[in-house]
Every structure is written in structure tokens, then in C-alpha cells.
Scaffold this motif. Structure first.
Motif, short mmCIF file in Angstrom:
data_model
loop_
_atom_site.label_atom_id
_atom_site.label_comp_id
_atom_site.label_asym_id
_atom_site.label_seq_id
_atom_site.Cartn_x
_atom_site.Cartn_y
_atom_site.Cartn_z
N LEU A 31 0.74 -1.40 0.06
CA LEU A 31 0.14 -0.02 -0.14
C LEU A 31 0.76 1.33 0.04
O LEU A 31 0.32 2.50 0.18
N ASP A 32 2.02 1.17 0.06
CA ASP A 32 2.92 2.52 -0.28
C ASP A 32 4.15 2.14 -1.09
O ASP A 32 4.52 1.03 -1.43
N LEU A 33 4.65 3.28 -1.70
CA LEU A 33 5.72 3.42 -2.51
C LEU A 33 6.96 2.63 -1.99
O LEU A 33 7.45 1.82 -2.59
N SER A 86 7.56 0.30 0.19
CA SER A 86 7.21 -1.17 0.50
C SER A 86 7.26 -1.62 -0.92
O SER A 86 7.86 -2.94 -1.17
N LEU A 127 1.97 -2.96 -10.35
CA LEU A 127 1.55 -2.50 -9.65
C LEU A 127 0.13 -2.66 -9.26
O LEU A 127 -0.76 -2.35 -10.03
N LEU A 140 -2.37 -0.26 -4.47
CA LEU A 140 -0.98 0.47 -4.64
C LEU A 140 -1.25 1.87 -5.42
O LEU A 140 -0.95 3.04 -4.75
N ALA A 158 -3.52 4.12 -3.36
CA ALA A 158 -2.97 4.89 -2.44
C ALA A 158 -1.77 5.61 -2.79
O ALA A 158 -1.52 6.87 -2.10
N ALA A 159 -0.85 5.10 -3.62
CA ALA A 159 0.47 6.17 -3.90
C ALA A 159 0.26 6.87 -5.20
O ALA A 159 1.14 7.82 -5.31
N ALA A 161 3.46 6.32 -8.75
CA ALA A 161 4.33 5.05 -8.39
C ALA A 161 4.80 4.33 -9.48
O ALA A 161 5.64 3.60 -9.36
#
Ligand SMILES: O=C(CO)[C@H](O)[C@H](O)COP(=O)(O)O
Length: 209
Positions: free
Chosen positions: A10-12, A14, A31, A35, A38-39, A43
Motif C-alpha cells: 500500500l505504499d511506494l 514497500s 502495481l 497500490l 494509495a500511492a 508510483a
């Protein structure tokens, strides 16, 4: 058969960490939809910049404005983007038009289609997509009695290029390859593993055997 990892984090940071762990063993870095939500589309650019030698797949699951959304992903550096297989044919045609403009590819995601799936796979494959993703989503997989076998049977029956997503793991990826899939997509089997790199390497071994 190519191996695609779904970066369902859920984040770049990670996603970049996971991509770094597995990139040597996979062909396509996806992706995941959460993701991107969220990002953001940036991303996609970050993953492509970190792994320019890999195909980057933006799982947008577009349901409308196909040309506009696919263009967003291609502008950001995606090599492939998804559009829903259930939507208006013109949405799929629009995404394909963006693919033609950017020299990139569109994949139709059949998530949510069970009845009449083979017929719809054949229809969307005529709209110019690179291949069709025969997909049982996370919610469908969570229901008791879920089996990947129906996805494989429909892939064999459809007679068009297809990928398989829906809980692909070490003990099923051989059947995915034998069914004739062009790509196997694995998310949880990689990101939930204690050693994602080793899990991806093991899957790759079965994908190419
Ligand atoms: O697109 C997805 C969910 O909609 C997932 O990324 C896809 O299903 C692959 O993950 P898993 O192998 O865990 O099923």
C-alpha cells in the motif's frame, strides 16, 4: 510462460523494496490496484525508473474513459495496463487506442465474470487487447471451495492468449503453464512468503519448466 508479480502493498517504499527482492526472478512487475490508489500514478514511474529492464503493469482495472486512463498509465511509464473485461466495448477500444498511440499494451481483466466467461473472453480478445486476464479476485478466492481449475478450463476453451490470476502458487503454477497461459500472475504467494525473492525464484522455475 512469463511470471508477473502483483505488488499488492500500500505504499511506494514497500513496493520498491518488494520489487527489488523479486525483480531478478520475474518478467513483469505489476502495481496492484490498491497500490495505485494509495500511492498515485507516480508510483508507476518510480517502479519503472528503478527497473527499466522489466515490463511494468499498471493494474488500473479501468471501468470508463478507457483512452484517458490508459494514457495516464502509459505516460507514467507503464508497458501494460488493465481495463475491465465487463465494461462497454468502447471503453476497451479507447484503452486499445491509447496503447496504439504509445506503442504499449492493454489487458482485459475478466474479474467478476463467471457465467458466459468463455464467450466474453473471445469477444474482448477481438477488440485489440494483447491478452485476457482470467482472474478470480481476492474476494472470490476467499469463499469456501474456491479452485483455480475453472479459470484454467476456461482458458483452454477460449483459444485466445490469456493470463491467469487468482491465488497462483507453487503447487498450481505447473497447471497454469500446461493450460497454455502466456502469463501467470502471483501476488500473495510472493508477498506473504518469508523470503519473497526465494518464493519468486521457485515460481519462475515452475513457470519455465
Ligand atoms: O488483482 C488482484 C486482485 O484483484 C491481485 O493482484 C491478483 O489476484 C494476484 O494476486 P493473488 O495471487 O494474491 O491472487
Amino acid at each position: 510462460m512469463r511470471l508477473q508479480v502483483a505488488l499488492d502493498v500500500l505504499d511506494l517504499p514497500s513496493a520498491l523494496t518488494l520489487a527489488g527482492q523479486v525483480a531478478d526472478h520475474v518478467d513483469i512487475l505489476e502495481l496492484g490496484t490498491p497500490l495505485v490508489k494509495a500511492a498515485g500514478i507516480a508510483a508507476v514511474s518510480a517502479i519503472k525508473a528503478a527497473h527499466p529492464d522489466k515490463l511494468v503493469f499498471a493494474d488500473l482495472k479501468t471501468a470508463d474513459a478507457g483512452e484517458l486512463e490508459a494514457a495516464l498509465a502509459f505516460e507514467a511509464g507503464a508497458d501494460l495496463v488493465t481495463v475491465m473485461g465487463t465494461v462497454d466495448d468502447d471503453t476497451i477500444r479507447g484503452a486499445v487506442a491509447a496503447g496504439t498511440k504509445y506503442g504499449k499494451q492493454v489487458v482485459a481483466d475478466m474479474i467478476g465474470v463467471v457465467e458466459g466467461r468463455v464467450a466474453r473472453i473471445r469477444e474482448v480478445s477481438k477488440l485489440g487487447v494483447a491478452f485476457v486476464e482470467i482472474h478470480a479476485g481476492l474476494d472470490e478466492q476467499a469463499r469456501p471451495g474456491y479452485s483455480i481449475d475453472q479459470l484454467l478450463a476456461d482458458g483452454r476453451a477460449a483459444g485466445v492468449p490469456f493470463s491467469i490470476a487468482g491465488g497462483v502458487k507453487v503447487d498450481t503454477i505447473g497447471s497454469v503453464r500446461e493450460a497454455g497461459a502466456v502469463v501467470a500472475v502471483a501476488g500473495g504467494a510472493i508477498y506473504n512468503a518469508a523470503d519473497p525473492g526465494a518464493a519468486a525464484a521457485e515460481l519462475k522455475k515452475h513457470a519455465t519448466r
